[in-house]
Every structure is written in C-alpha cells, then in structure tokens.
Design an enzyme around this catalytic site. Structure first.
Site, PDB file in Angstrom:
ATOM      1  N   ASP A  84      13.689 -18.161  15.786  1.00  0.00           N
ATOM      2  CA  ASP A  84      13.949 -17.105  14.812  1.00  0.00           C
ATOM      3  C   ASP A  84      13.954 -17.585  13.368  1.00  0.00           C
ATOM      4  O   ASP A  84      14.089 -16.781  12.451  1.00  0.00           O
ATOM      5  CB  ASP A  84      15.288 -16.415  15.130  1.00  0.00           C
ATOM      6  CG  ASP A  84      15.124 -15.471  16.290  1.00  0.00           C
ATOM      7  OD1 ASP A  84      14.018 -14.924  16.430  1.00  0.00           O
ATOM      8  OD2 ASP A  84      16.071 -15.311  17.066  1.00  0.00           O
ATOM      9  N   HIS A 134      20.164 -24.498  19.370  1.00  0.00           N
ATOM     10  CA  HIS A 134      19.807 -23.797  20.600  1.00  0.00           C
ATOM     11  C   HIS A 134      20.566 -24.417  21.760  1.00  0.00           C
ATOM     12  O   HIS A 134      20.781 -25.629  21.777  1.00  0.00           O
ATOM     13  CB  HIS A 134      18.291 -23.888  20.862  1.00  0.00           C
ATOM     14  CG  HIS A 134      17.821 -22.883  21.834  1.00  0.00           C
ATOM     15  ND1 HIS A 134      17.869 -23.094  23.189  1.00  0.00           N
ATOM     16  CD2 HIS A 134      17.338 -21.638  21.658  1.00  0.00           C
ATOM     17  CE1 HIS A 134      17.413 -22.019  23.799  1.00  0.00           C
ATOM     18  NE2 HIS A 134      17.095 -21.113  22.896  1.00  0.00           N
TER      19      HIS A 134
HETATM   20  N1  ACO Z   1      24.854 -24.330  11.903  1.00  0.00           N
HETATM   21  C1  ACO Z   1      25.850 -25.234  11.792  1.00  0.00           C
HETATM   22  N2  ACO Z   1      26.445 -25.830  12.846  1.00  0.00           N
HETATM   23  C2  ACO Z   1      26.004 -25.492  14.068  1.00  0.00           C
HETATM   24  C3  ACO Z   1      24.967 -24.565  14.266  1.00  0.00           C
HETATM   25  C4  ACO Z   1      24.371 -23.967  13.129  1.00  0.00           C
HETATM   26  N3  ACO Z   1      23.392 -23.084  13.261  1.00  0.00           N
HETATM   27  N4  ACO Z   1      24.737 -24.428  15.596  1.00  0.00           N
HETATM   28  C5  ACO Z   1      25.608 -25.238  16.211  1.00  0.00           C
HETATM   29  N5  ACO Z   1      26.379 -25.895  15.293  1.00  0.00           N
HETATM   30  C6  ACO Z   1      27.373 -26.932  15.570  1.00  0.00           C
HETATM   31  C7  ACO Z   1      28.655 -26.339  16.135  1.00  0.00           C
HETATM   32  O1  ACO Z   1      29.586 -26.039  15.127  1.00  0.00           O
HETATM   33  C8  ACO Z   1      29.116 -27.473  17.046  1.00  0.00           C
HETATM   34  O2  ACO Z   1      29.679 -28.467  16.242  1.00  0.00           O
HETATM   35  P1  ACO Z   1      30.895 -29.395  16.805  1.00  0.00           P
HETATM   36  O3  ACO Z   1      30.314 -30.166  17.947  1.00  0.00           O
HETATM   37  O4  ACO Z   1      31.290 -30.236  15.638  1.00  0.00           O
HETATM   38  O5  ACO Z   1      31.974 -28.439  17.236  1.00  0.00           O
HETATM   39  C9  ACO Z   1      27.809 -28.036  17.621  1.00  0.00           C
HETATM   40  O6  ACO Z   1      26.831 -27.753  16.610  1.00  0.00           O
HETATM   41  C10 ACO Z   1      27.397 -27.409  18.951  1.00  0.00           C
HETATM   42  O7  ACO Z   1      27.369 -25.991  18.779  1.00  0.00           O
HETATM   43  P2  ACO Z   1      27.731 -24.932  19.924  1.00  0.00           P
HETATM   44  O8  ACO Z   1      28.090 -23.646  19.270  1.00  0.00           O
HETATM   45  O9  ACO Z   1      28.695 -25.554  20.881  1.00  0.00           O
HETATM   46  O10 ACO Z   1      26.308 -24.832  20.657  1.00  0.00           O
HETATM   47  P3  ACO Z   1      25.862 -23.681  21.640  1.00  0.00           P
HETATM   48  O11 ACO Z   1      24.822 -24.257  22.511  1.00  0.00           O
HETATM   49  O12 ACO Z   1      27.043 -23.052  22.291  1.00  0.00           O
HETATM   50  O13 ACO Z   1      25.240 -22.566  20.656  1.00  0.00           O
HETATM   51  C11 ACO Z   1      23.718 -21.345  19.317  1.00  0.00           C
HETATM   52  C12 ACO Z   1      23.895 -22.381  20.461  1.00  0.00           C
HETATM   53  C13 ACO Z   1      24.546 -20.082  19.633  1.00  0.00           C
HETATM   54  C14 ACO Z   1      22.258 -20.943  19.222  1.00  0.00           C
HETATM   55  C15 ACO Z   1      24.202 -21.974  17.983  1.00  0.00           C
HETATM   56  O14 ACO Z   1      23.421 -23.114  17.695  1.00  0.00           O
HETATM   57  C16 ACO Z   1      24.163 -20.976  16.816  1.00  0.00           C
HETATM   58  O15 ACO Z   1      25.133 -20.236  16.610  1.00  0.00           O
HETATM   59  N6  ACO Z   1      23.026 -20.942  16.041  1.00  0.00           N
HETATM   60  C17 ACO Z   1      22.869 -19.981  14.969  1.00  0.00           C
HETATM   61  C18 ACO Z   1      22.460 -18.628  15.518  1.00  0.00           C
HETATM   62  C19 ACO Z   1      21.027 -18.604  16.004  1.00  0.00           C
HETATM   63  O16 ACO Z   1      20.096 -19.058  15.328  1.00  0.00           O
HETATM   64  N7  ACO Z   1      20.835 -18.012  17.187  1.00  0.00           N
HETATM   65  C20 ACO Z   1      19.499 -17.833  17.787  1.00  0.00           C
HETATM   66  C21 ACO Z   1      19.347 -18.683  19.000  1.00  0.00           C
HETATM   67  S1  ACO Z   1      17.713 -18.577  19.635  1.00  0.00           S
HETATM   68  C22 ACO Z   1      17.691 -17.082  20.385  1.00  0.00           C
HETATM   69  O17 ACO Z   1      18.626 -16.603  20.935  1.00  0.00           O
HETATM   70  C23 ACO Z   1      16.449 -16.406  20.370  1.00  0.00           C
END
Ligand code: ACO
Length: 430
Positions: free
Chosen positions: A365, A308
C-alpha cells in the site's frame, strides 16, 4: 515408517504427548494440536495467530523471508507481467489457468452478472450524502443475499459457483455507484462489450452527456493493481470471510464481513492512510521528523504503508508497484510532489536502524495510493479498489472452504482473566 511427530513433555507431571507434524507442499511444517487439550488439559495461546495455521489451503503461498508470493504456484511477477485480473480471478477460483474457450466463457458469464437489481439503488439512495464508500459497499454487499435467494443453498456446488461469479461481477458496479452517489452523478449501467477493468472505469467516470475517452494506460495500471491485490492467503479479511463462512453463513454476508475487516487502517485502509500521511508530511524536508515520530512509541504514529506480518525481507508487490508508479506517472504526464515525499521517506526509513532491526519494509500500500491518485481515483475510494480486487481471493477461499474435508466452525479459545465466580449482590447492598 511412523508418521513424523514432535513430543511435548510437561516438566511438572512428566506426562508426554506426541503431536503429529503436518506438512504442505511448500513452507514450514506445523504441529497438529487438535487433540492437545483432550490429552493434556492444555490449550495454546497465540494472540494475532502469529504461529497458528487456521486451515489447509491450495490457493496462495507466501514466503515472507524470501519475498515470494505465488497464486496457485505462479509467481506474482509473472502474473503481473503476462496475465490479466480476470484471468487471475479464474486461476484463484479454479486452480488452473483457463484455455481460450474457458476464459471467454468465464468473461461472458461475469459480464452478464454485472447489473445490480434496481431495488438496490434504494439502499444506496438511503445513505447520507457524505457516507464513506466502504460503508456503502459493506452494507450493499450484505444486502445482496436478500436479492439472490436462488443461490443460497450452500450444499449445491453450482449455486456456490454462481454466487462467486455474482460477487466478482457486481461489486465493481456497486463500488462505482457508491462513488457517484457521493458526488451526485446518476448511476451508470455496466456495458457488457467492455472488459472487466475498462467497464468499471466507465461506470466510475462516464457522464451521460459525453462519451469517456479512456487512456489505455489507466486501464492497464488498474488491472495490474487488481492482480497484485487479488489474494494474500489467510490475511485478516480473508480469515474473516472464512470464519463467517465456517458457520454456514451465505457468501454475501461472508464477503461483507471481509469488506468490514479490510477497511481497518492496519489492513486495506492503509492505502488511504498512506496518502493522508504523505500529504501531512507535505515535503521531503519534513521526512526526518516524520520518521522520528514513527519511532517514538508515545506518539501513537506509525509509518503507514510500512511493515507486514509475514514479509520480513521485502513485499514483492511493493517492488512491482514502486517501478510501476514511476512509469505510470511518466506515461500519464503527471508530476506529483507526493511521489518525492514517498521516495525520500522510503530512503530514510530503509537506512534507519529502528526499521532495519524490526524488518519493516514498504508494503503493497505504500505506493498504490500515488498511482490511484494519478488515475484520478479519489482517496476515499482507495480501499474500495482493494476490495474489488480482493473479492476474487475471498470467493476462492470461501469456495475452497466448502470442499475442505476437515472443515469445522471456527471457534478460538481464550485465557479468561475476569473475576472468579461470585454471588450477586442486590442493589441496596452495593
Ligand atoms: N511504523 C513504525 N513502527 C512499526 C510499524 C510502522 N509502520 N510497523 C511495526 N512497527 C514496530 C512496532 O511498533 C513493533 O515495535 P516493538 O518491537 O519495538 O514493539 C514492531 O515494529 C513489530 O510490530 P507489530 O505491530 O508487532 O507487527 P505486526 O506484524 O503485528 O503488524 C502491521 C503488522 C499491522 C502491518 C504493522 O506493521 C503496521 O501497523 N503497519 C502500518 C499499517 C499498514 O501499512 N498496514 C498495511 C499492511 S499490508 C495490508 O494489509 C494490505
């Protein structure tokens, strides 16, 4: 005493600028950079708005490090235990919990705006039989502006209020109709004698040939999920609603844009994606390889329902939902092997250094899809459920934005990386 400020100095020119500090009632202070460009020639670069507040807001507060979520100051745990979705909607919109009379009047007004215009059925009937219900919802909500010219004067507070009520009241009706269209059932009219969530479940599941016997556990569980999804400050869809709203666009167009933003798998579309992911994993014994794949940046696969932007400790909504999932499945006497897969996945991921270092925890979720499935809500309707609940937050923010004194049209800047100015070359010379 002078106002607090932070001074930035340009090392190249030694020119300084004092940036005023803006503080809210809770949370980190912010630097007001509104005059930065005028005074220094610089502007700021912050992809994804990681460090940028786009507005002041008194609706919802999140402390991502402590795992705190407050609606109008009330902790989500207390609202989940003691309130109802419609009361929460009132709270978000009006700022205070209603007394008995205020709530009855709100409930009565919402109940009497639930019908959709008969012509709207023509829109729904025009969709292909296998249209995704989010597409139908997005298009149909945008079309509402064509039906309600009487509430489109954005300068009239009463018209704005009425538009907000209409959106909260009609979106469940449209959502249920979108579902029934896909399975070939006739649309069901809303029944005013039922409360909000029960009315929606009747519109979803009641067939003309026999009355619906609704298990109260189902209505209670859905009401709780709606409370948890009702608002989440400046998330992508709410920011979309506010950006579109900043242009003076009508509320139906704004909320339709919010629905489109919510649909993305990185946002509200995640609940559908989580269930598909759990089905693909299939068995707890496959969890380790799924986690390994999620850690492999070349795989293009992420653990859906994990991570998140704001919560870096735990998502308090996920904690409530995890507990609720076990209870609802037990109460409904449902045994779902996907729950075992989810529990195993959470356990493995939470112990894995990759997820620990990046502070990736289950979000709202992760478990909600398993509950929706137990409530017999089809997978493609999961994000629609989220949209029904989030409508309360969207309209609360849209209403707030119209009374914010320093409101401006939203217009981010960019770092231009294209070609420098050059002359046109006629096609014969290219
Ligand atoms: N699985 C594996 N790796 C992940 C995940 C995940 N679910 N989420 C983040 N990471 C990793 C990224 O690859 C990144 O790694 P790095 O630092 O080595 O490059 C690091 O964690 C940070 O991730 P970002 O994408 O920069 O984080 P951001 O805050 O931009 O994204 C998000 C947040 C979009 C929710 C992301 O965690 C994600 O894609 N999660 C899966 C989708 C999801 O569950 N979305 C629902 C969110 S809640 C809602 O909207 C109701």
């Amino acid at each position: 005493m002078s106002e607090p400020s932070v001074t930035l100095t340009d090392a190249a020119t030694s020119k300084s600028v004092a940036l005023p500090v803006v503080s809210g009632t809770l949370g980190d202070p912010a630097l007001d950079i509104g005059k930065l460009n005028k005074e220094t020639g610089y502007f700021t670069y912050d992809p994804g708005f990681v460090s940028t507040a786009s507005t002041r807001s008194a609706i919802t507060y999140i402390d991502g490090d402590q795992g705190i979520l407050l609606y109008r100051g009330y902790p989500i745990e207390q609202l989940a235990k003691q309130s109802s979705f419609l009361e929460v909607a009132y709270l978000l919109i009006n700022g205070e919990l209603p007394n008995g009379e205020q709530f009855r009047s709100f409930e009565h007004e919402v109940a009497h705006h639930t019908m959709m215009h008969e012509s709207l059925k023509n829109f729904l009937n025009g969709f292909h039989y296998d249209a995704h219900p989010m597409a139908m919802l997005c298009g149909s909500v945008a079309s509402l502006s064509a039906f309600y010219h009487d509430t489109l004067d954005m300068n009239d507070p009463e018209q704005r209020r009425l538009a907000a009520i209409r959106l909260i009241a009609k979106i469940p009706t449209i959502a249920a109709a979108a579902y029934r269209y896909g399975i070939g059932w006739p649309f069901r009219y809303p029944r005013n004698n039922l409360e909000y969530v029960t009315r929606f479940l009747h519109m979803m599941f009641e067939v003309p040939s026999e009355p619906l016997e609704l298990n109260p556990v189902v209505a209670k569980a859905l009401d709780l999920l709606f409370i948890l999804h009702a608002d989440h400050e400046q998330n992508a869809s709410t920011s979309t609603v506010r950006l579109v709203g900043s242009t003076g666009a009508n509320p139906y167009a704004c909320v339709s844009a919010g629905i489109a933003a919510l649909w993305g798998p990185a946002h509200g579309g995640a609940n559908e994606a989580v269930l598909k992911m759990l089905e693909e994993i299939g068995d707890a014994k496959n969890v380790a390889s799924a986690v390994a794949k999620a850690k492999d940046k070349n795989s293009g696969f992420r653990l859906m329902g994990f991570g998140h932007r704001v919560y870096k400790n735990f998502d308090p909504r996920a904690t409530i939902i995890r507990e609720m999932t076990h209870k609802v499945l037990a109460d409904l006497n449902v045994s779902d092997p996907l729950l075992d897969v989810a529990v195993a996945l959470e356990e493995v991921a939470l112990k894995d250094p990759y997820f620990i270092e990046r502070k990736l925890y289950p979000n709202v979720d992760f478990y909600s899809g398993i509950i929706y499935k137990a409530l017999k809500i089809p997978t493609e309707m999961f994000t629609v459920m989220f949209a029904i609940a989030r409508t309360a937050g969207w309209v609360a923010h849209w209403l707030e934005q119209h009374v914010t004194p320093d409101a401006k049209i939203g217009r981010p800047r960019q770092i231009y990386t294209g070609a420098a100015q050059r002359d046109y070359v006629p096609v014969s010379k290219r």
